[in-house]
Design a protein around this motif. Structure first.
Motif, PDB file in Angstrom:
ATOM      1  N   SER A 233     130.014  79.385  30.177  1.00 30.22           N
ATOM      2  CA  SER A 233     129.228  78.163  30.340  1.00 30.22           C
ATOM      3  C   SER A 233     129.791  77.245  31.428  1.00 30.22           C
ATOM      4  O   SER A 233     129.140  76.284  31.825  1.00 30.22           O
TER       5      SER A 233
ATOM      6  N   ASP B 286     129.083  77.312  37.602  1.00 35.52           N
ATOM      7  CA  ASP B 286     128.230  76.267  38.155  1.00 35.52           C
ATOM      8  C   ASP B 286     127.557  76.669  39.465  1.00 35.52           C
ATOM      9  O   ASP B 286     126.956  75.821  40.139  1.00 35.52           O
ATOM     10  N   TYR B 287     127.646  77.944  39.813  1.00 40.31           N
ATOM     11  CA  TYR B 287     126.983  78.400  41.036  1.00 40.31           C
ATOM     12  C   TYR B 287     126.528  79.828  40.842  1.00 40.31           C
ATOM     13  O   TYR B 287     127.283  80.653  40.316  1.00 40.31           O
TER      14      TYR B 287
ATOM     15  N   SER C 233     122.764  75.935  42.441  1.00 35.24           N
ATOM     16  CA  SER C 233     123.899  75.328  41.765  1.00 35.24           C
ATOM     17  C   SER C 233     123.436  74.778  40.425  1.00 35.24           C
ATOM     18  O   SER C 233     122.241  74.597  40.189  1.00 35.24           O
ATOM     19  N   SER C 234     124.381  74.486  39.558  1.00 36.91           N
ATOM     20  CA  SER C 234     124.035  74.098  38.192  1.00 36.91           C
ATOM     21  C   SER C 234     123.413  72.707  38.107  1.00 36.91           C
ATOM     22  O   SER C 234     122.944  72.314  37.043  1.00 36.91           O
TER      23      SER C 234
ATOM     24  N   ASP D 136     117.562  73.296  38.471  1.00 35.32           N
ATOM     25  CA  ASP D 136     117.045  74.353  37.594  1.00 35.32           C
ATOM     26  C   ASP D 136     116.072  75.273  38.322  1.00 35.32           C
ATOM     27  O   ASP D 136     115.587  76.252  37.744  1.00 35.32           O
TER      28      ASP D 136
ATOM     29  N   LEU E 180     117.088  78.601  36.727  1.00 42.92           N
ATOM     30  CA  LEU E 180     118.321  78.559  35.958  1.00 42.92           C
ATOM     31  C   LEU E 180     118.087  77.822  34.644  1.00 42.92           C
ATOM     32  O   LEU E 180     117.598  76.689  34.650  1.00 42.92           O
TER      33      LEU E 180
ATOM     34  N   LYS F 261     120.401  76.643  31.838  1.00 44.31           N
ATOM     35  CA  LYS F 261     121.826  76.529  31.485  1.00 44.31           C
ATOM     36  C   LYS F 261     122.053  76.635  29.983  1.00 44.31           C
ATOM     37  O   LYS F 261     123.049  77.204  29.547  1.00 44.31           O
TER      38      LYS F 261
ATOM     39  N   LYS G   2     122.050  80.126  29.230  1.00 41.28           N
ATOM     40  CA  LYS G   2     122.928  80.884  30.127  1.00 41.28           C
ATOM     41  C   LYS G   2     122.162  82.061  30.721  1.00 41.28           C
ATOM     42  O   LYS G   2     122.581  83.223  30.652  1.00 41.28           O
TER      43      LYS G   2
ATOM     44  N   LEU H 294     119.506  83.245  34.121  1.00 40.90           N
ATOM     45  CA  LEU H 294     118.787  82.966  35.361  1.00 40.90           C
ATOM     46  C   LEU H 294     117.860  84.113  35.688  1.00 40.90           C
ATOM     47  O   LEU H 294     118.052  85.244  35.200  1.00 40.90           O
TER      48      LEU H 294
ATOM     49  N   ALA I 230     127.679  85.040  39.642  1.00 42.00           N
ATOM     50  CA  ALA I 230     127.948  83.683  39.140  1.00 42.00           C
ATOM     51  C   ALA I 230     129.427  83.382  39.279  1.00 42.00           C
ATOM     52  O   ALA I 230     130.269  84.290  39.252  1.00 42.00           O
TER      53      ALA I 230
END
Lengths: 113, 118
Positions: free
Chosen positions: A28, A31-32, A51-52, A55, A66, A68, A71, A73, A92
């Motif tokens: 989690s 972030d990329y 990037s996180s 979305d 994405l 999050k 988790k 994509l 990731a």
């Protein structure tokens, strides 16, 4: 233990339709996220990233989504073309961690004319 | 610009032999990486370098050594090859990470070296 998983080894789609490739990750903190495309006997080529803090990211026919909380994509290709037939890898990692990424095992996309 | 180049493209070794794979990039990238790709496993990081004279271990470093004497070159060595090292090896490079949006963090890959160890 794989930190990035692509559970579909292959996908077949008709030309002109949408292709949806999926990817799940376990960390989690990532972030990329990136998608790469690979043709036989060639190196992977960068397709699109996100990037996180976002979305969704679009680039022409390619959109990456994405989620999050899940988790997860996905890569959408609209419309699909025969030239899109290739292996797609998702990756990731942590931004600023020397751009080190974990790669999934790939999904082979076949776009039928 | 040639981008990322790898030498050789193909190689067959016998168990116990040694060899060096050469990677060169002309994009003035700070970071360089060596991966191996095996069926069903995706790309796994062997070693990486964040600058000239520096190297670090990745996920699967055993049996390999690396050196980065010049910024543009990253060498991967196998001192005593084993059949388990039969694989396709990819080199990649990238800029130092920039910006909070994450732009320009992607890696650029070479065409690969197919290595078979008998």
């Amino acid at each position: 233990d794989q930190q990035v998983k692509q559970n579909s080894p292959s996908l077949s789609v008709q030309e002109g339709r949408i292709s949806i490739l999926n990817c799940d990750y376990t960390n989690s903190m990532f972030d990329y996220f990136l998608w790469y495309k690979k043709y036989p006997a060639e190196g992977p080529t960068f397709l699109i990233s996100i990037s996180s803090i976002k979305d969704k990211n679009e680039d022409g026919r390619f959109t990456v989504f994405l989620n999050k909380s899940a988790k997860h994509l996905s890569l959408h290709i609209v419309p699909s073309q025969p030239g899109d037939s290739a292996v797609y890898f998702c990756a990731a990692g942590l931004l600023y961690n020397f751009n080190k990424f974990y790669f999934g095992s790939g999904t082979k996309l076949n776009v039928k004319p | 610009n040639a981008g990322v180049t790898q030498t050789p493209k193909f190689r067959v070794l016998k168990t116990g032999q040694s060899m060096t794979l050469l990677c060169a990039q002309d994009m003035n990238h700070e970071y360089m990486y060596w991966y191996r790709q095996d069926p069903g496993m995706g790309l796994r990081l062997i070693h990486y370098s964040v600058g000239e004279g520096t190297t670090a271990k990745g996920e699967v470093p055993d049996g390999y050594n690396v050196s980065r004497l010049k910024k543009q070159n990253f060498l991967l060595g196998l001192e005593s090859a084993a059949p388990s090292q039969t694989s396709v090896y990819f080199c990649a490079s990238s800029y130092r990470g920039q910006g909070t949006s994450g732009d320009y963090n992607e890696q650029f890959f070479g065409p690969g070296t197919r290595l078979t160890v008998l």
